[in-house]
Design a protein around this motif. Sequence first.
Motif, short mmCIF file in Angstrom:
data_model
loop_
_atom_site.label_atom_id
_atom_site.label_comp_id
_atom_site.label_asym_id
_atom_site.label_seq_id
_atom_site.Cartn_x
_atom_site.Cartn_y
_atom_site.Cartn_z
N ILE A 74 126.33 134.92 -42.47
CA ILE A 74 125.73 134.33 -43.66
C ILE A 74 125.50 132.84 -43.42
CG2 ILE A 74 125.95 133.94 -46.15
CD1 ILE A 74 125.78 136.87 -45.40
N VAL A 75 124.29 132.38 -43.75
CA VAL A 75 123.91 130.98 -43.53
C VAL A 75 123.73 130.29 -44.88
CG1 VAL A 75 122.34 129.44 -42.32
CG2 VAL A 75 122.59 131.80 -41.56
N SER A 76 124.21 129.05 -44.97
CA SER A 76 124.02 128.28 -46.19
C SER A 76 124.00 126.80 -45.86
CB SER A 76 125.15 128.56 -47.20
OG SER A 76 125.00 127.78 -48.38
N THR A 77 123.37 126.02 -46.72
CA THR A 77 123.54 124.57 -46.67
C THR A 77 124.77 124.23 -47.51
OG1 THR A 77 122.04 124.30 -48.55
CG2 THR A 77 121.08 124.14 -46.35
N PRO A 78 125.27 122.99 -47.41
CA PRO A 78 126.51 122.67 -48.11
C PRO A 78 126.38 122.54 -49.63
CG PRO A 78 126.14 121.19 -46.24
CD PRO A 78 124.87 121.93 -46.48
N GLN A 79 125.17 122.44 -50.16
CA GLN A 79 125.02 122.18 -51.58
C GLN A 79 125.47 123.37 -52.43
OE1 GLN A 79 120.41 122.37 -50.72
NE2 GLN A 79 120.73 121.92 -52.87
N ASP A 80 125.89 123.08 -53.63
CA ASP A 80 126.52 124.09 -54.49
C ASP A 80 125.59 125.26 -54.80
OD1 ASP A 80 128.81 122.61 -54.54
OD2 ASP A 80 128.43 121.69 -56.50
N LEU A 81 124.30 124.97 -55.09
CA LEU A 81 123.39 126.05 -55.45
C LEU A 81 123.20 127.03 -54.29
CD1 LEU A 81 120.61 124.19 -57.47
CD2 LEU A 81 122.35 125.74 -58.35
N ALA A 82 123.10 126.51 -53.09
CA ALA A 82 122.95 127.38 -51.92
C ALA A 82 124.21 128.20 -51.70
CB ALA A 82 122.65 126.53 -50.69
N LEU A 83 125.37 127.59 -51.96
CA LEU A 83 126.63 128.30 -51.78
C LEU A 83 126.78 129.45 -52.75
CD1 LEU A 83 129.06 125.33 -51.08
CD2 LEU A 83 128.63 127.27 -49.58
N ALA A 94 123.98 120.06 -41.86
CA ALA A 94 125.22 119.34 -42.17
C ALA A 94 125.29 118.05 -41.38
CB ALA A 94 126.43 120.23 -41.87
N GLY A 95 124.81 116.99 -41.95
CA GLY A 95 124.90 115.69 -41.31
C GLY A 95 123.62 115.28 -40.62
N TYR A 96 123.10 114.10 -40.98
CA TYR A 96 121.89 113.56 -40.37
C TYR A 96 122.23 112.24 -39.69
CZ TYR A 96 117.39 111.22 -39.91
OH TYR A 96 116.30 110.54 -39.41
N ALA A 97 122.00 112.17 -38.41
CA ALA A 97 122.26 110.94 -37.66
C ALA A 97 121.01 110.09 -37.61
CB ALA A 97 122.73 111.28 -36.24
N CYS A 98 121.09 108.88 -38.14
CA CYS A 98 119.95 107.97 -38.13
C CYS A 98 119.55 107.67 -36.68
CB CYS A 98 120.29 106.68 -38.86
SG CYS A 98 118.98 105.43 -38.78
#
Length: 340
Positions: free
Chosen positions: A229-238, A263-267
């Motif tokens: 199962i794949v999800s982004t960290p945001q609550d709605l996706a969870l 999960a995490g964006y490096a500038c």
Amino acid sequence: MDQDGLKARLPGSVAHRVQSAKLTGGIATLVVGADGLDAAARQALEAAIKDVIGGVEGVSQVRVAMMADRAPGAPPATGTTAAPAVKTEKKPLIIAVGSGKGGVGKSTLTANLAVALMRAGRKVGVVDADIYGPSQPTILATKGERPQAEGDKLIPIASPFGIPMLSMGHLVEPGKAIAWRGPMAGNALGQLIDARWGDVEVLLVDLPPGTGDVQLTMLQRYKPAGAVIVSTPQDLALIDAQRAANLFDSGKVPIIGLVENMAGYACPHCGEVSDPFGRGGVEAAAEATGIPFMGRIPLAIEIREQSDAGTPTAAGEGPQADAFAAIAAQLARWLDAKAA
């Protein structure tokens, strides 16, 4: 520059190992057979290829995918041609890759898991079961290909990465809308899964988002051995990911684990990492539900660009490729434990 042009730059002792080569947007991607080579020889071969191809005009980056030894009869990675049909009664183990909502990177994860598993020596195939929005032909560089048939069964198409695959995108005209009711979608799924997969041992099925007709058909006709199962960290996706997990659980399909994507964006300028979608939510949900946490994939523009260009991140090197490889290694361990 085409495949022959890139191969012509290499010495014969190296060129004969190149199974496919392409140049897209300055990125040269070569799939190379590493049969009979130990780790040191593989590294030397890769370095030699990068040294030569890196000096070709118009090449800004070289990515080399070393393919592990193949058993006789395995589909070759010689371009986007039809993979040879191998008549066998053995059916591959089905692993579903699902999500509760769209846009969380499920298709990208599926393609990169397949490439990482193939590089590790697994015989893996991909079914793009997202009937209404197929994207695997783009990610795995088989757009415009059409599968042949043997009797009443389709013959999978071999991607340039040596992965046999089938998608609804191979059966309909590009850009054409598909407006099908549930039974038609279920029958289309059957065509893709009941193909001649030869000696493929693991079939990754990229499911559409949600918990609709295709998922129900999958559970009823082709019960998967497990699901990721794949999800982004945001609550709605969870919340939606939990619904997808509940569906598999109700069908008595084991959840292999949860993956946190974006999960995490490096500038690229200062290197500072920010978390526009949050961080750790999927891992916390995994801990709360007792489901294994398989890892996280960063939010990186390179992954998006490589997917659009048909050069999956896992086929190259670097931290993003390592992230996919680590998740694939966990899946491989689960498969080995199941087979034991």
